[in-house]
Design a protein around this motif. Structure first.
Motif, short mmCIF file in Angstrom:
data_model
loop_
_atom_site.label_atom_id
_atom_site.label_comp_id
_atom_site.label_asym_id
_atom_site.label_seq_id
_atom_site.Cartn_x
_atom_site.Cartn_y
_atom_site.Cartn_z
N THR A 1 -6.24 -2.78 -1.07
CA THR A 1 -7.03 -1.71 -1.70
C THR A 1 -7.76 -0.85 -0.68
O THR A 1 -8.49 0.07 -1.06
CB THR A 1 -8.06 -2.31 -2.67
OG1 THR A 1 -8.89 -3.25 -1.98
CG2 THR A 1 -7.35 -3.03 -3.82
N GLY A 2 -7.58 -1.13 0.62
CA GLY A 2 -8.17 -0.29 1.65
C GLY A 2 -9.62 -0.57 1.96
O GLY A 2 -10.27 0.22 2.65
N LYS A 3 -10.15 -1.69 1.49
CA LYS A 3 -11.57 -2.00 1.71
C LYS A 3 -11.84 -2.57 3.09
O LYS A 3 -12.97 -2.53 3.56
CB LYS A 3 -12.06 -2.97 0.63
CG LYS A 3 -12.06 -2.38 -0.78
CD LYS A 3 -12.53 -3.40 -1.79
CE LYS A 3 -12.50 -2.84 -3.20
NZ LYS A 3 -12.91 -3.85 -4.20
N GLN A 4 -10.82 -3.15 3.72
CA GLN A 4 -11.03 -3.70 5.05
C GLN A 4 -9.69 -3.79 5.78
O GLN A 4 -8.62 -3.66 5.18
CB GLN A 4 -11.71 -5.06 4.99
CG GLN A 4 -10.91 -6.16 4.30
CD GLN A 4 -11.64 -7.49 4.32
OE1 GLN A 4 -12.49 -7.75 5.16
NE2 GLN A 4 -11.31 -8.36 3.37
N SER A 5 -9.77 -4.01 7.09
CA SER A 5 -8.57 -4.10 7.91
C SER A 5 -7.96 -5.49 7.81
O SER A 5 -8.60 -6.45 7.37
CB SER A 5 -8.92 -3.80 9.37
OG SER A 5 -9.74 -4.84 9.90
N VAL A 6 -6.71 -5.60 8.26
CA VAL A 6 -6.05 -6.90 8.28
C VAL A 6 -6.81 -7.88 9.16
O VAL A 6 -7.05 -9.03 8.79
CB VAL A 6 -4.59 -6.76 8.79
CG1 VAL A 6 -3.95 -8.13 8.97
CG2 VAL A 6 -3.77 -5.91 7.82
N ARG A 7 -7.22 -7.43 10.35
CA ARG A 7 -7.91 -8.31 11.28
C ARG A 7 -9.22 -8.83 10.69
O ARG A 7 -9.54 -10.02 10.77
CB ARG A 7 -8.17 -7.59 12.60
CG ARG A 7 -8.56 -8.53 13.73
CD ARG A 7 -8.50 -7.83 15.08
NE ARG A 7 -7.21 -7.26 15.38
CZ ARG A 7 -6.16 -7.97 15.81
NH1 ARG A 7 -6.27 -9.28 15.95
NH2 ARG A 7 -5.03 -7.36 16.08
N LYS A 8 -10.00 -7.95 10.07
CA LYS A 8 -11.27 -8.36 9.49
C LYS A 8 -11.03 -9.32 8.32
O LYS A 8 -11.76 -10.32 8.17
CB LYS A 8 -12.05 -7.14 9.01
CG LYS A 8 -13.40 -7.45 8.36
CD LYS A 8 -14.33 -8.22 9.29
CE LYS A 8 -14.81 -7.34 10.42
NZ LYS A 8 -15.81 -8.03 11.27
N LYS B 1 0.82 -1.22 0.00
CA LYS B 1 0.00 0.00 0.00
C LYS B 1 0.85 1.27 0.00
O LYS B 1 0.56 2.22 -0.73
CB LYS B 1 -0.92 0.01 1.23
CG LYS B 1 -2.09 -0.94 1.16
CD LYS B 1 -2.81 -1.06 2.49
CE LYS B 1 -3.42 0.24 2.93
NZ LYS B 1 -4.19 0.07 4.20
N ASN B 2 1.89 1.27 0.80
CA ASN B 2 2.61 2.52 1.05
C ASN B 2 3.88 2.69 0.23
O ASN B 2 4.33 3.82 0.03
CB ASN B 2 2.96 2.62 2.54
CG ASN B 2 1.72 2.68 3.40
OD1 ASN B 2 0.75 3.37 3.08
ND2 ASN B 2 1.71 1.92 4.50
N TYR B 3 4.45 1.58 -0.26
CA TYR B 3 5.72 1.70 -0.96
C TYR B 3 5.72 0.97 -2.30
O TYR B 3 6.77 0.76 -2.90
CB TYR B 3 6.86 1.18 -0.07
CG TYR B 3 6.81 1.79 1.31
CD1 TYR B 3 7.00 3.16 1.49
CD2 TYR B 3 6.50 1.01 2.43
CE1 TYR B 3 6.90 3.74 2.75
CE2 TYR B 3 6.41 1.58 3.69
CZ TYR B 3 6.60 2.94 3.84
OH TYR B 3 6.50 3.52 5.07
N GLY B 4 4.52 0.60 -2.75
CA GLY B 4 4.41 -0.05 -4.04
C GLY B 4 3.93 0.92 -5.11
O GLY B 4 3.64 2.08 -4.83
N ALA C 1 -8.40 -13.11 -2.02
CA ALA C 1 -9.34 -12.02 -2.27
C ALA C 1 -9.50 -11.15 -1.03
O ALA C 1 -9.58 -9.91 -1.12
CB ALA C 1 -10.69 -12.58 -2.69
N GLN C 2 -9.53 -11.77 0.14
CA GLN C 2 -9.65 -11.00 1.38
C GLN C 2 -8.41 -10.12 1.60
O GLN C 2 -8.52 -8.95 1.99
CB GLN C 2 -9.84 -11.95 2.57
CG GLN C 2 -11.13 -12.73 2.55
CD GLN C 2 -12.37 -11.84 2.59
OE1 GLN C 2 -12.38 -10.79 3.21
NE2 GLN C 2 -13.42 -12.26 1.89
N ILE C 3 -7.24 -10.67 1.34
CA ILE C 3 -6.00 -9.92 1.55
C ILE C 3 -5.86 -8.82 0.50
O ILE C 3 -5.35 -7.72 0.78
CB ILE C 3 -4.80 -10.88 1.55
CG1 ILE C 3 -4.89 -11.74 2.82
CG2 ILE C 3 -3.48 -10.12 1.50
CD1 ILE C 3 -3.84 -12.82 2.91
N ASN C 4 -6.36 -9.07 -0.70
CA ASN C 4 -6.35 -8.02 -1.72
C ASN C 4 -7.20 -6.84 -1.29
O ASN C 4 -6.87 -5.68 -1.57
CB ASN C 4 -6.86 -8.59 -3.05
CG ASN C 4 -6.82 -7.57 -4.18
OD1 ASN C 4 -7.81 -6.88 -4.44
ND2 ASN C 4 -5.69 -7.48 -4.84
#
Length: 691
Positions: free
Chosen positions: A660-667, A486-489, A653-656
């Motif tokens: 993309t900022g659609k959900q948190s890592v935990r969720k 997200k931040n350095y790609g 798909a969840q990790i993608n």
């Protein structure tokens, strides 16, 4: 609804509507109609999920989607696309709430309500039944009579489509329209219906991605395929539709004439049947080693020159899905195939592959790197020959580090990569800190994420086959992965595969690139990369431990039992994996063209001198080789069960969505844990344990 301008496509997804929302839905429908009339230049089409033809999440995917969108772009028409269940998409188009609908099968034409476009090839539909119901019946000349004799009455078909009239007109049969392909597969598996009339590609895709527990349970009745095509249908309630369908047909004809339609189909693994029945068909991924091998065979005489070989080369993710899709319904289209070390043992155990019991005298099997040989050995028999193998390496830009007086630590960690990438990352200058795979798939983003999880101390399952995705180790690994991506790609990197990242690195736009060692050949090829002289190589970064930081992957030639040319296919496999071929390829196309990772002899002094990363790769592969699995350093990038393709896709798909900022890592990990558990439960793993 947003207004589409300049050929931009906006797309939305609609699912079922609760009763309490009907009024709101009607208002929205009215709004769609008004918006459509208000913007005469904007065309609104409805489509539905018909994988691999149309994708519900991305209008740029699915080959019918691509062809339709390209046609309107060439016409200079702005286009909006909305996704609905198929029956509703047709209903909206009939009512004039949208301008048209696609893809529509030729056997469900509604000429009274629509103007129908010329044909877009669609493969074939067939009659899927339980494999046990076909045992002992190799030829079925009269389908209707045979179904009656077997008392197979329940016929399922997709709601919104039309079942063949020679079936539906028979009062003997009970017709069951299903809301989705998955729903119909479930009904067939539970014996609620007896036969399913369905598009063959769609059925295979659904089995692989959503119902892996049913893989191998069904088979299409041989010789009963119904060839079909897809169409765009424009509503006759729209006065401009008649002229628009003619313009669309002209754009479609141009695509066919230019070969664009054929190329698009092949990209999705949809190949026309060979005109030459004697062709030996080889299925292969679109990797560098395959292109070098094919180019050599096309240009030079070899022991294979007299064979009529037809290569079907496609994206590696598509190839995996096509292979697994064929196997899922007990079919096969290939005589020889390059299959990964995930699928090979699964299909060998299911008695689908022919073992290599003998080898040419000069083959020198002892020269093969042990990890590559072990990956192809099942119960003591060799079912594949390794063509190219890889582990994980880190490619980096020495000049970018030098410019900032930075250096790599002796042992690189992911924390180090983050610190360095942060300092180098200059998006305004098109220089990005790191390139990681983000494209969804068990062999795409999850290939990297899995090994990252391993080196942070995580595993996919515990000793009771329970998923561990909600563990702290997974959280730490995915958090680091998402932070880097997200931040350095690079920007808009939600669908980056190795090809896209490799290209960016070669263009000088990435500081770090963590991926397969086999990609190094192109990165040190001056004809491909602008930064060969500034490219450095080191081992894969570590998390909390060394074990598991590297993956091992190999593409292996295997021969399906249904191959028409078993002996010839094995001869091709032996030649293309031999020392002699590798040496000849080096001479003809350069040292870097050799398929690496499989033989010790490949790593000659001249090869290591020409290919700077070769010593790292060879050493890494030797470290991965161990006769004792407990001492192996290979990361568990997959679970060796058929259901893992669905698990890997669901988790990916969840990790993608985190990237993309659609959900948190935990969720994301909570949902991934739930998806994985459901897939394993449905497959019966826990039931078997309880017994």
């Amino acid at each position: 609804m947003p207004k589409a301008t300049g050929g931009v496509v906006y797309f939305f997804t609609r699912t079922s509507v609760p009763k309490k929302s009907v009024a709101l839905y009607v208002l929205c429908l009215a709004f769609l109609v008004c918006a459509n009339f208000a913007s005469a230049s904007s065309i609104l089409l409805a489509t539905s999920e018909v994988s691999p033809f149309s994708d519900s999440k991305d209008v740029s995917k699915g080959y019918v989607n691509e062809i339709v969108v390209k046609a309107f772009e060439e016409l200079g028409e702005s286009l909006n696309v909305e996704h609905y269940p198929h029956a509703r998409a047709l209903m909206l188009a009939r009512q004039g709430a949208v301008d048209g609908v696609f893809p529509v099968h030729d056997y469900e034409r509604f000429n009274d309500a629509f103007f129908i476009s010329d044909a877009i090839p669609a493969g074939a539909s067939g009659f899927l039944i339980r494999a046990k119901d076909l045992q002992g019946h190799s030829e079925i000349p009269d389908l209707v009579s045979w179904l009656k004799q077997q008392n197979l009455r329940g016929i399922g078909y997709l709601r919104g489509t039309i079942a063949p009239k020679f079936i539906s007109n028979e009062t003997f049969f009970n017709m069951f329209p299903g809301k989705s392909t998955v729903n119909l597969l479930d009904l067939l598996g539970r014996e609620r219906i007896d036969v399913l009339f369905i598009d063959k590609y769609s059925a295979k895709e659904a089995l692989v991605n959503e119902r892996p527990s049913l893989i191998g349970e069904f088979i299409f009745i041989p010789g009963q395929e119904v060839e079909s095509s897809f169409h765009l249908a424009l509503s006759k309630q729209k006065p401009e539709s008649s002229a628009l369908i003619e313009k669309f047909n002209e754009a479609l004809r141009k695509q066919k004439q230019s070969g664009h339609v054929t190329r698009t189909l092949e990209k999705y693994g949809v190949y026309k049947a060979s005109d030459n029945e004697k062709a030996l068909i080889v299925g292969a991924p679109d990797i560098n080693a395959v292109f070098h091998a094919k180019a050599y065979l096309d240009e030079y005489d070899s022991p294979l020159s007299q064979l009529n070989i037809q290569w079907q080369i496609m994206d590696e993710t598509v190839l995996r899905r096509r292979l697994l899709g064929d196997f899922s319904v007990n079919e096969n289209r290939f005589d020889l195939v390059l299959i990964g070390n995930y699928g090979l043992p699964i299909w060998a155990k299911r008695d689908i592959l022919v073992p290599f019991s003998t080898h040419p005298d000069n083959y020198d099997i002892k020269d093969i790197i042990p990890a590559a040989l072990l990956a192809n050995t099942v119960n003591g028999a060799l079912y594949g020959l390794p063509f190219v193998a890889e582990t994980t390496l880190t490619f980096y830009r020495t000049d970018l580090l030098d410019n900032l007086n930075l250096s790599l630590p002796t042992v690189l960690t992911y924390k180090d990569v983050k610190v360095l990438a942060k300092q180098i990352h200059r998006p305004e200058k098109e220089v990005y800190g790191v390139g990681l795979r983000t494209r969804v798939g068990w062999g795409q983003n999850m290939a990297l994420v899995s090994t990252m999880a391993n080196t942070y101390g995580a595993s996919w399952l515990d000793e009771k086959m329970q998923p561990t995705l909600d563990s702290k180790a997974w959280f730490d690994a995915v958090s680091m992965y998402a932070d880097l991506a997200k931040n350095y790609g690079p920007p808009d990197n939600k669908n980056m595969g190795w090809q896209e990242n490799q290209k960016l690195f070669a263009e000088g736009k990435l500081a770090f690139f963590i991926d397969a060692s086999s990609l190094g050949g192109a990165l040190f090829d001056k004809g491909f990369s602008k930064v060969t002289q500034f490219t450095g190589v080191t081992y894969a970064p570590l998390g909390n431990q060394q074990k598991g930081a590297q993956w091992f992957w190999s593409w292996n030639f295997a021969v399906p039992k249904q191959s028409q040319y078993v002996d010839e296919a094995q001869s091709i496999a032996h030649f293309l994996t031999s020392k002699a071929f590798i040496d000849e390829l080096k001479k003809a196309r350069g040292e870097y063209a050799a398929p690496s990772g499989t033989r010790h002899s490949t790593y000659s002094s001249s090869y290591q001198q020409a290919v700077p990363y070769a010593a790292f790769e060879h050493q890494a592969l030797k470290l991965l080789s161990s006769d004792d699995p407990s001492k192996s350093m290979i990361g568990s990038q997959f679970i060796p069960i058929p259901e893992f393709t669905a698990i890997g896709y669901a988790v990916g798909a969840q990790i993608n969505d985190v990237v993309t900022g659609k959900q948190s890592v935990r969720k994301a990990l909570e949902r991934a844990q739930s998806h994985t558990q459901i897939i394993l439960e449905r497959a019966g793993y826990y039931a078997e344990k309880e017994k």
